[in-house]
Design a protein around this motif. Structure first.
Motif, short mmCIF file in Angstrom:
data_model
loop_
_atom_site.label_atom_id
_atom_site.label_comp_id
_atom_site.label_asym_id
_atom_site.label_seq_id
_atom_site.Cartn_x
_atom_site.Cartn_y
_atom_site.Cartn_z
N PHE A 79 -11.18 -2.08 3.97
CA PHE A 79 -9.81 -2.13 3.48
C PHE A 79 -9.54 -0.94 2.58
CE2 PHE A 79 -12.47 -5.02 1.01
CZ PHE A 79 -12.32 -4.54 -0.28
N ARG A 80 -8.28 -0.77 2.23
CA ARG A 80 -7.85 0.38 1.44
C ARG A 80 -8.38 0.30 0.01
NH1 ARG A 80 -5.30 4.11 4.89
NH2 ARG A 80 -4.11 2.97 6.45
N THR A 81 -8.29 1.43 -0.66
CA THR A 81 -8.65 1.43 -2.07
C THR A 81 -7.66 0.57 -2.86
OG1 THR A 81 -7.39 3.48 -2.35
CG2 THR A 81 -9.76 3.68 -1.97
N ARG A 82 -7.97 0.31 -4.09
CA ARG A 82 -7.25 -0.71 -4.86
C ARG A 82 -5.73 -0.48 -4.90
NH1 ARG A 82 -8.99 -2.88 -10.87
NH2 ARG A 82 -7.32 -4.42 -11.12
N ASP A 83 -5.29 0.68 -5.34
CA ASP A 83 -3.84 0.92 -5.48
C ASP A 83 -3.14 0.85 -4.12
OD1 ASP A 83 -4.20 1.21 -8.17
OD2 ASP A 83 -4.18 3.40 -8.15
N ALA A 84 -3.76 1.44 -3.10
CA ALA A 84 -3.14 1.44 -1.77
C ALA A 84 -3.07 0.03 -1.20
CB ALA A 84 -3.92 2.37 -0.84
N TYR A 85 -4.13 -0.74 -1.40
CA TYR A 85 -4.16 -2.11 -0.87
C TYR A 85 -3.08 -2.96 -1.54
CZ TYR A 85 -5.96 -6.71 0.42
OH TYR A 85 -6.08 -7.99 0.90
N ILE A 86 -2.97 -2.86 -2.84
CA ILE A 86 -1.98 -3.66 -3.57
C ILE A 86 -0.56 -3.25 -3.17
CG2 ILE A 86 -1.04 -4.13 -5.86
CD1 ILE A 86 -3.90 -3.92 -6.95
N ALA A 87 -0.34 -1.94 -3.02
CA ALA A 87 0.99 -1.46 -2.64
C ALA A 87 1.35 -1.93 -1.23
CB ALA A 87 1.03 0.06 -2.72
N LEU A 88 0.39 -1.91 -0.33
CA LEU A 88 0.65 -2.33 1.05
C LEU A 88 0.95 -3.83 1.11
CD1 LEU A 88 0.76 -1.57 4.04
CD2 LEU A 88 -1.71 -2.00 4.16
N GLN A 89 0.19 -4.64 0.37
CA GLN A 89 0.45 -6.07 0.36
C GLN A 89 1.82 -6.38 -0.23
OE1 GLN A 89 -2.18 -6.44 2.54
NE2 GLN A 89 -2.01 -8.52 1.73
N SER A 111 -19.05 -0.54 -0.70
CA SER A 111 -19.30 0.90 -0.83
C SER A 111 -18.07 1.68 -0.41
CB SER A 111 -20.49 1.31 0.03
OG SER A 111 -20.25 1.01 1.39
N PRO A 112 -17.75 2.78 -1.11
CA PRO A 112 -16.62 3.63 -0.71
C PRO A 112 -16.98 4.43 0.54
CG PRO A 112 -17.77 4.59 -2.58
CD PRO A 112 -18.40 3.26 -2.34
N ALA A 113 -15.97 4.78 1.34
CA ALA A 113 -16.20 5.54 2.57
C ALA A 113 -14.92 6.27 2.94
CB ALA A 113 -16.66 4.60 3.70
N ILE A 114 -15.01 7.06 4.00
CA ILE A 114 -13.86 7.78 4.56
C ILE A 114 -13.76 7.40 6.04
CG2 ILE A 114 -12.84 10.03 5.05
CD1 ILE A 114 -13.00 9.47 2.10
N ASP A 115 -12.58 6.92 6.46
CA ASP A 115 -12.45 6.48 7.85
C ASP A 115 -12.18 7.68 8.77
OD1 ASP A 115 -9.81 7.18 7.53
OD2 ASP A 115 -9.01 5.15 7.66
N ASN A 116 -11.94 7.41 10.05
CA ASN A 116 -11.78 8.48 11.03
C ASN A 116 -10.47 9.25 10.86
OD1 ASN A 116 -10.08 6.45 11.83
ND2 ASN A 116 -10.85 6.30 13.92
N ARG A 117 -9.60 8.82 9.97
CA ARG A 117 -8.37 9.55 9.67
C ARG A 117 -8.43 10.21 8.29
NH1 ARG A 117 -3.57 5.45 11.87
NH2 ARG A 117 -4.28 5.38 14.05
N ASP A 118 -9.65 10.35 7.77
CA ASP A 118 -9.87 10.98 6.47
C ASP A 118 -9.19 10.22 5.33
OD1 ASP A 118 -11.38 13.04 7.59
OD2 ASP A 118 -9.62 14.27 8.00
N THR A 119 -9.08 8.92 5.49
CA THR A 119 -8.47 8.08 4.47
C THR A 119 -9.56 7.37 3.66
OG1 THR A 119 -6.56 7.68 5.89
CG2 THR A 119 -6.88 6.17 4.04
#
Length: 426
Positions: free
Chosen positions: A369-379, A328-336
């Motif tokens: 974990f991050r959304t798709r684009d952010a996760y792939i870019a970070l890895q 499920s999508p969510a927003i963490d404590n840093r609004d990410t």
């Protein structure tokens, strides 16, 4: 002598009064013309092909101390009250005489340096309580209908009202000093001095200061001179990450966007890795933060990198081949924006590695974990920073520290000469 040399004046020239420069600075700030000279230098450099878009640039920051004296909370409220009374004594002396209390002249005649603040906790509480009540009396008199409205609009009075809201709270019709439990504003909002309301308390690793942060960006192309292309001034607590996008917009307006932007870890995040490439076509180069989750630090094969993510089918497979049962999508404590994933309790309880994977008391593995684009870019960034090519390229970033050192040692960059962020930036 420097000014006379710059303007071609004889050494015996009488010069001009220093207030001329003060008025000139005010006009520059009022007209938003702080960068006129820098922009002119950049235009000349570009015309001589010493500066170009699409190259390499690097950025780093340093702290800048405010010009005002650093005060603690008690000193700030006392000095704010004293400052307000001084301004009123000049702007409306007759009104102030009618509303002043007998002890104000003695209590607020001198600055509240540390040696004047009582040492015992009980007396300090009484002292700051009296200051709070004095400020409340003054604000009430200013709020009266018969008081001229323009007095309430004086900057010193506006600052007094803001500081009292931040530092005091009204309980049972009585003003009281705010404690940690009663909600002191965060450092990004808390006024530290009535003389510089833009300066903020900040902490970065072992360094603490009250003031601002200066970001310098310069070119670092081979066989070309190092030229500063942008200077940013932010409040001290503002994260380096928050300076990246405004910087890129500034460089875009100047048509000086680099192809590669070399920064340290403080300027790198998964979202920025995606944004800088997508919106500006910039390769943001810097060490990405490592995975500090305990599973990754344990080194037993149950870190997030050891899970297989099927983005199209929205499913995650663990190292033991069990599949997730919910996402499920969510927003963490840093609004990410993030994605939360959970595995079946049935599968995790039966797994021999549950303790190493989910934890000693958990019944199943939960992941964020991050959304798709952010996760792939970070890895991808974490993998690239292990290569020799990245290390050689990142070594160029160290040069901007020499520029900051020159600015600090030669021009006093770490100490503002003026009050307020606008003149500090100028």
């Amino acid at each position: 002598i420097d000014w006379k040399y710059l303007l071609g004046l004889p050494l015996a020239d009488a010069g001009f009064d220093s207030t001329v420069l003060s008025e000139f600075r005010t006009r520059l700030v009022t007209g938003a013309a702080e960068t006129v000279l820098l922009d002119a230098v950049l235009e000349v450099a570009a015309a001589h092909r010493l500066l170009k878009a699409g190259g390499r640039q690097r950025t780093d920051s340093t702290h800048v101390l405010m010009a005002a004296r650093v005060m603690n909370r008690m000193g700030c409220v006392h000095e704010t009250m004293r400052h307000a009374l001084e301004v009123l004594s000049l702007a409306a002396p007759n009104w102030l005489l009618m509303h002043t209390l007998p002890h104000w002249a003695e209590s607020y005649e001198r600055r509240a340096f540390d040696e004047r603040v009582p040492r015992s906790a009980e007396k300090r509480a009484e002292w700051v309580q009296r200051v709070g009540e004095d400020g409340e009396v003054l604000l009430a008199a200013l709020a009266a209908e018969e008081t001229p409205a323009w007095l309430r609009l004086l900057p010193a009075i506006i600052i007094l009202r803001r500081v009292w809201i931040q530092q005091f709270v009204t309980c049972d019709a009585r003003i009281q000093w705010r404690s940690e439990r009663e909600g002191i504003p965060p450092a990004a909002q808390l006024i530290s001095s009535p003389y510089d309301v833009d300066a903020r308390y900040a902490c970065k690793r072992d360094t603490t200061w009250t003031g601002y942060k200066a970001h310098l960006t310069e070119t670092c192309d081979a066989d070309l001179p190092r030229i500063i292309t942008a200077v940013q001034t932010t409040a001290g607590p503002v994260s380096d990450i928050d300076a990246v996008t405004p910087l890129h917009h500034t460089l875009q307006d100047k048509e000086l966007l680099p192809a590669q932007h070399i920064v340290d870890t403080g300027y790198v995040s998964a979202a920025l890795l995606v944004e800088t490439q997508r919106d500006f076509g910039i390769d943001l180069i810097g060490p990405a933060r490592a995975d500090f989750r305990w599973q990754s630090q344990a080194g037993k094969g149950f870190a997030m990198d050891d899970f297989t993510i099927d983005w199209d089918n929205q499913q995650v497979t663990c190292p033991m081949a069990d599949k997730s049962t919910g996402e499920s999508p969510a927003i963490d404590n840093r609004d990410t924006p993030v994605i939360k994933v959970k595995f079946s309790t049935k599968d995790c309880r039966a797994c021999a590695h549950r303790v190493d994977c989910a934890g000693p008391t958990a019944t199943r593995r939960l992941m964020t974990f991050r959304t798709r684009d952010a996760y792939i870019a970070l890895q991808a960034a974490r993998q690239r920073q292990q290569t020799p090519e990245f290390i050689n390229l990142y070594n160029l970033r160290a040069g901007v520290e020499a520029t900051i050192s020159q600015a600090v040692r030669g021009f006093g960059l770490r100490r503002s000469r003026y009050f307020g962020q606008a003149k500090t930036h100028l």
